[in-house]
Motif scaffolding. Structure first.
Motif, PDB file in Angstrom:
ATOM      1  N   ALA A 173       0.828  -1.205   0.000  1.00  0.00           N
ATOM      2  CA  ALA A 173       0.000   0.000   0.000  1.00  0.00           C
ATOM      3  C   ALA A 173       0.862   1.254   0.000  1.00  0.00           C
ATOM      4  CB  ALA A 173      -0.937  -0.005   1.205  1.00  0.00           C
ATOM      5  N   ALA A 174       1.951   1.209   0.768  1.00  0.00           N
ATOM      6  CA  ALA A 174       2.851   2.361   0.795  1.00  0.00           C
ATOM      7  C   ALA A 174       3.451   2.599  -0.584  1.00  0.00           C
ATOM      8  CB  ALA A 174       3.953   2.130   1.822  1.00  0.00           C
ATOM      9  N   ALA A 215      -1.782   3.936   1.036  1.00  0.00           N
ATOM     10  CA  ALA A 215      -1.782   4.250   2.463  1.00  0.00           C
ATOM     11  C   ALA A 215      -2.208   5.690   2.709  1.00  0.00           C
ATOM     12  CB  ALA A 215      -0.395   3.994   3.041  1.00  0.00           C
ATOM     13  N   ALA A 216      -1.692   6.600   1.897  1.00  0.00           N
ATOM     14  CA  ALA A 216      -2.040   8.011   2.069  1.00  0.00           C
ATOM     15  C   ALA A 216      -3.516   8.247   1.799  1.00  0.00           C
ATOM     16  CB  ALA A 216      -1.190   8.878   1.154  1.00  0.00           C
ATOM     17  N   HIS A 229      -1.883  -3.719 -15.505  1.00  0.00           N
ATOM     18  CA  HIS A 229      -0.904  -3.666 -14.421  1.00  0.00           C
ATOM     19  C   HIS A 229      -1.138  -2.392 -13.626  1.00  0.00           C
ATOM     20  CE1 HIS A 229       1.535  -6.959 -16.222  1.00  0.00           C
ATOM     21  NE2 HIS A 229       1.040  -6.466 -17.340  1.00  0.00           N
ATOM     22  N   LEU A 230      -1.666  -2.528 -12.412  1.00  0.00           N
ATOM     23  CA  LEU A 230      -1.981  -1.376 -11.575  1.00  0.00           C
ATOM     24  C   LEU A 230      -1.042  -1.376 -10.376  1.00  0.00           C
ATOM     25  CD1 LEU A 230      -5.898  -1.483 -11.651  1.00  0.00           C
ATOM     26  CD2 LEU A 230      -4.363  -0.053 -13.017  1.00  0.00           C
ATOM     27  N   SER A 231      -0.087  -0.462 -10.395  1.00  0.00           N
ATOM     28  CA  SER A 231       0.921  -0.405  -9.338  1.00  0.00           C
ATOM     29  C   SER A 231       0.782   0.813  -8.445  1.00  0.00           C
ATOM     30  CB  SER A 231       2.328  -0.409  -9.955  1.00  0.00           C
ATOM     31  OG  SER A 231       2.561  -1.617 -10.659  1.00  0.00           O
ATOM     32  N   THR A 232      -0.082   1.759  -8.807  1.00  0.00           N
ATOM     33  CA  THR A 232      -0.242   2.978  -8.022  1.00  0.00           C
ATOM     34  C   THR A 232      -1.717   3.337  -7.907  1.00  0.00           C
ATOM     35  OG1 THR A 232      -0.159   4.538  -9.882  1.00  0.00           O
ATOM     36  CG2 THR A 232       1.959   3.832  -8.953  1.00  0.00           C
ATOM     37  N   VAL A 233      -1.999   4.156  -6.917  1.00  0.00           N
ATOM     38  CA  VAL A 233      -3.358   4.656  -6.748  1.00  0.00           C
ATOM     39  C   VAL A 233      -3.772   5.492  -7.949  1.00  0.00           C
ATOM     40  CG1 VAL A 233      -4.778   6.242  -5.390  1.00  0.00           C
ATOM     41  CG2 VAL A 233      -3.314   4.587  -4.233  1.00  0.00           C
ATOM     42  N   ALA A 234      -2.846   6.290  -8.472  1.00  0.00           N
ATOM     43  CA  ALA A 234      -3.166   7.136  -9.625  1.00  0.00           C
ATOM     44  C   ALA A 234      -3.580   6.289 -10.827  1.00  0.00           C
ATOM     45  CB  ALA A 234      -1.965   8.009  -9.985  1.00  0.00           C
ATOM     46  N   GLU A 235      -2.875   5.184 -11.073  1.00  0.00           N
ATOM     47  CA  GLU A 235      -3.237   4.303 -12.181  1.00  0.00           C
ATOM     48  C   GLU A 235      -4.600   3.672 -11.946  1.00  0.00           C
ATOM     49  OE1 GLU A 235       1.402   2.993 -13.126  1.00  0.00           O
ATOM     50  OE2 GLU A 235       0.003   1.575 -12.196  1.00  0.00           O
TER      51      GLU A 235
END
Length: 426
Positions: free
Chosen positions: A23-24, A29-30, A118-124
């Protein structure tokens, strides 16, 4: 160097610990730390929705991908994030006091499914939702970020698609992914990489213990790297079968990165649930897929994207591969192989899954059949039929609103004017 054949104990690194670390990395996490009940209520009020996912979508033309039925002046009533009723406005009684979304002059259909992303970030994850993919299947991430994104999706539906996570890629050279988990550290010393039965089982078992829903492996090298030959086979039939057996023991299906005909054939015979990319798949393998119910996720947008690369090797590869793959998609459809739409988006660039639907149509599918690859077909592949892919009672309140008839203009699916996820406007 040898590995013990027993699966690693889950106590060394807990699933909770994996989620916290992933999550970090993903930035979840944020987002979760700021998602207080008061903040959530304020956001829902701004969007005109309720925290529990109640919403009325009214006045649009409703398309049911499963039947092809079109209903004008329709109402979709969503209660607690799920469809309560859907149909002509004159036949659907709507309780007073619920928030409403006007779809007058627009078309309404279920949220789309991206079966390879492939989703590696919250933005994606957020971008995938706003571009219409309200459900998805991960094609793996480097450090379990997709498992954290899946957790985010369950807690803040408007921020991420409902997701089937694949965790870490089962591949001969796992690179820095071995640093994601202490139980993978012994793999660093293997002379030939992750190839022995024990090593293959180890990666599958660790993935499952950490929370993966599906297992991702490969049979060929990558097309997107100019120094690799996508026709080179990296795992044999026996190695693929070992991955499939290990996954099945834990109730998981396997998706397999593939290009060469022999590689595709070995993967299908080994029992993979779906074949990814599969540019050079041939008739004998397509018939085997039909008999086994193996899905084909061709990721046409990813192959088309290669042709636009600044690298001359990749550009030529894309120009050569795309027409071959489109012929394979048409042959698969005519043979009766189930097709699923997947963009293979990664690296911060999210392609609308609507574009994959357009390319499915260009390959020879009817507009309705092309839409089905990102709705009812993909839902079956993900194991979420009855929840995703339709707007029928009991289904998820995931909705796409577009500005024109998608049966006449599939490009409308790539530019939604409204997206609803579990009854919440995104």
């Amino acid at each position: 160097m040898c590995l013990e054949p027993a699966p690693p104990p889950p106590t060394r690194l807990t699933r909770r610990g994996v989620l916290a670390g992933a999550a970090a990395l993903a930035g979840a996490a944020a987002v979760l730390s700021t998602a207080s009940p008061a903040a959530a209520r304020q956001k829902d009020q701004a969007h005109g929705t309720t925290p529990n996912g109640d919403l009325v979508i009214e006045g649009g033309t409703l398309l049911d991908p499963a039947t092809g039925e079109v209903t004008e002046d329709a109402v979709v009533l969503i209660r607690s994030g799920k469809v309560d009723r859907a149909g002509p406005r004159r036949k659907v009684a709507v309780p007073a006091g619920l928030p409403r979304l006007s779809a007058e002059g627009h078309w309404v259909l279920p949220g789309l499914v991206d079966a390879h992303i492939h989703l590696s970030t919250v933005a994606e994850a957020r971008e995938a939702v706003t571009k219409g993919a309200t459900s998805a299947r991960s094609g793996s991430t480097t450090f379990y970020q997709d498992i954290a994104v899946r957790d985010l999706a369950s807690r803040l539906p408007s921020q991420a698609p409902r997701l089937r996570a694949a965790g870490l890629f089962v591949t001969p050279d796992m690179g820095d992914s071995v640093l994601a988990d202490p139980d993978l550290a012994p793999l660093v010393g293997l002379k030939d990489g992750v190839r022995t039965a024990e090593a293959l089982r180890r990666v599958v078992e660790v993935n499952v213990v950490r929370g993966a829903d599906v297992i991702k492996t490969r049979v060929n090298e990558r097309a997107g790297l100019p120094d690799q030959d996508p026709l080179t086979q990296v795992y044999s039939y026996e190695q693929l079968a070992e991955v499939v057996r290990a996954a099945r023991r834990r109730g998981k299906g396997v998706l397999c990165h593939s290009y060469s005909e022999q590689g595709c054939h070995d993967a299908v015979r080994a029992g993979v649930r779906s074949l990814e990319h599969g540019v050079f798949v041939q008739e004998r393998t397509l018939h085997e897929m039909r008999s086994r119910g193996t899905y084909f996720t061709p990721t046409l947008t990813a192959i088309a994207g290669l042709a636009e690369s600044a690298d001359p090797v990749l550009a030529e590869r894309g120009r050569t591969y795309l027409p071959v793959l489109m012929d394979a998609v048409r042959a698969a459809h005519e043979t009766g192989v189930p097709l699923a739409a997947g963009t293979d988006s990664s690296g911060g660039e999210v392609t609308p899954v609507g574009r994959e639907i357009e390319l499915m149509h260009a390959a020879g599918l009817s507009p309705l059949d092309a839409i089905r690859t990102a709705t009812v077909n993909a839902a079956r592949l993900l194991g979420v039929s009855g929840l995703v892919g339709r707007l029928a009672p009991g289904c998820a309140g995931d909705v796409l609103v577009v500005d024109s008839d998608p049966l006449s203009d599939l490009s409308a699916l790539s530019r939604p004017v409204g997206v609803v996820r579990a009854g919440r406007i995104c």
